[in-house]
Enzyme design. Structure first.
Site, PDB file in Angstrom:
ATOM      1  N   TYR B 177       0.857  -1.202   0.000  1.00  0.00           N
ATOM      2  CA  TYR B 177       0.000   0.000   0.000  1.00  0.00           C
ATOM      3  C   TYR B 177       0.880   1.235   0.000  1.00  0.00           C
ATOM      4  CZ  TYR B 177       0.976   0.815   4.976  1.00  0.00           C
ATOM      5  OH  TYR B 177       1.585   1.073   6.165  1.00  0.00           O
ATOM      6  N   CYS B 178       0.248   2.378  -0.362  1.00  0.00           N
ATOM      7  CA  CYS B 178       1.011   3.620  -0.325  1.00  0.00           C
ATOM      8  C   CYS B 178       0.110   4.775   0.106  1.00  0.00           C
ATOM      9  CB  CYS B 178       1.714   3.895  -1.649  1.00  0.00           C
ATOM     10  SG  CYS B 178       0.627   3.897  -3.097  1.00  0.00           S
ATOM     11  N   ARG B 179       0.069   5.833  -0.688  1.00  0.00           N
ATOM     12  CA  ARG B 179      -0.568   7.058  -0.193  1.00  0.00           C
ATOM     13  C   ARG B 179      -2.063   7.145  -0.408  1.00  0.00           C
ATOM     14  NH1 ARG B 179       4.051  10.885  -2.717  1.00  0.00           N
ATOM     15  NH2 ARG B 179       5.544  10.752  -0.992  1.00  0.00           N
ATOM     16  N   CYS B 183      -2.154   6.990  -5.983  1.00  0.00           N
ATOM     17  CA  CYS B 183      -0.710   6.907  -5.783  1.00  0.00           C
ATOM     18  C   CYS B 183      -0.194   5.719  -6.574  1.00  0.00           C
ATOM     19  CB  CYS B 183      -0.409   6.742  -4.300  1.00  0.00           C
ATOM     20  SG  CYS B 183       1.313   6.398  -3.944  1.00  0.00           S
ATOM     21  N   PHE B 207      -2.902   4.559   3.010  1.00  0.00           N
ATOM     22  CA  PHE B 207      -2.885   4.713   4.446  1.00  0.00           C
ATOM     23  C   PHE B 207      -3.867   5.759   4.982  1.00  0.00           C
ATOM     24  CE2 PHE B 207      -1.242   6.860   8.235  1.00  0.00           C
ATOM     25  CZ  PHE B 207      -1.433   5.834   9.132  1.00  0.00           C
TER      26      PHE B 207
END
Lengths: 224, 224
Positions: B177-179, B183, B207
């Site tokens: 996962y990221c932003r 993203c 997140f």
DNA sequence: CCGATATTCAACTACTCAATTGATTAGTTG
DNA sequence: CAACTAATCAATTGAGTAGTTGAATATCGG
């Protein structure tokens, strides 16, 4: 397409929607449209803008796909493209009120005796309606009432309130509502009713919030 | 104060907040700040803007009370004034995606094979974490990881992924996962992992959405 | 106190936007 | 078809905004 380019274009598109709601005038138009479908002329009169200016603002909103238009005879009727449009406007309003002391101060001082009018929560009103022990009046213009209103509410536009007092029971508590938390009509109605010795309160928020929270809505037969 | 005047001033104040989020650049900055507190320099680098320009945008956001600043030594760290700020940004994003075919098209074509990467819903990931059968990697920059991350996630910034492959179990499915939904880092990570023969999926959203939905968050000891 | 660094400020340019005005289009009514 | 109306368009004005550049401020390490 490179990341930079993708990102720029993406945020640009997002900005397009955001920009459509960034103007005070357009926010007001969205609030009006949240009551239901309206003609340009009508909106211009309500928002006290020129026809041309109103038309232009509506074009911007349409460009962002936030409103849709329908032509009927001479008139063009605009409406919100979806309920979430007003949802975003409400979110902005909530944020503004939480963040800007000015907004809170404006509302407090202008809609004075805010708490004295004992706003009634939606859920409580719904309970009363279901129990058959509520007298609800809708003080918005009749057209807005027709487009959708709280079940069982009487349409008594503010201007007619004085001469139609007799239609209201003398002893029961009357609940008034209008367009939303910043709309002055329900405040005014409650004040006038109390001046005549009636018991009256106002609903917290207004019709759009009622509908947005999924509560039942009644619609008058409409000349579509 | 007359109604007209009140109304105008009210919508003007609302417009002030709305205008703060109407700029593509500022929306991007808000997205970045949603990851956690950041310095101006840092934000400028991430958003690829000049320092002065970044600083100015942040001033605008601060004027609308949407962000707050804290000075520590040479640096000034900015953060969102409250979670709802990002909430409004998310609402705008959602509306934009629903309304503007362009956004959808951009996302579809650029973050291609969007569905092939089998996004994993938050709830499902939470279940796996609770059951101890999840390998989660956080591919954002380490600083963002430190500011808050999904419990048990490993911090493997995208740049380090290749050389740290050995840290990851060979057979288990890896969730990256990221932003957030726009993203690209998690997409990239999943693609690379699959190229190396690993099983990998990405979390839907990122997140900030995880935190916004009230799920548990872990924070590293921070050099406050 | 000096030089280096992060941030902000001030001044300027290019651009965008809101609102006005007058003309134009589309639809209705007599 | 002419007269009328609602809405839009086109062109213009003035105001505001984004971004750049270079100077000013504040803080740190030596």
């Amino acid at each position: 397409m490179k990341h930079r380019e993708f990102k720029d274009r993406l945020y640009e598109e997002l900005g397009r929607v955001a920009r459509a709601i960034d103007s005070p005038r357009r926010l007001e138009l969205i609030d009006l449209l949240a009551q239901g479908e309206r003609s340009v002329e009508d909106l211009a009169a309500e928002a006290m803008l020129s026809m041309a200016n109103t038309s232009q603002h509506l074009q911007v909103l349409r460009g962002a796909r936030l409103v849709e238009a329908r032509k009927e005879g001479l008139r063009v009727y605009y409406r919100l493209a979806q309920a979430e449009v007003h949802g975003v406007a409400r979110a902005v309003r909530g944020l503004a009120q939480a963040r800007l002391a000015e907004v809170d101060h404006l509302v407090q001082t202008h809609l004075e005796s805010r708490d004295e009018l004992e706003p009634l929560p939606r859920e409580e009103l719904l309970r009363r309606i279901r129990g058959g022990r509520a007298v609800v009046i809708d003080v918005r213009p009749r057209e807005e009432y027709r487009a959708g209103h709280i079940p069982g509410a009487l349409s008594i536009p503010l201007g007619e309130l004085d001469k139609r007092l007799s239609e209201l029971p003398a002893r029961k508590e009357i609940v008034a509502y209008c367009r939303g938390p910043y709309c002055v009509m329900a405040y005014e109605a409650v004040a006038r009713l109390r001046a005549r010795g009636r018991r009256a309160r106002r609903l917290t928020d207004g019709f759009p919030e009622w509908r947005a929270s999924g509560l039942p809505v009644q619609t008058s037969a409409q000349p579509r």
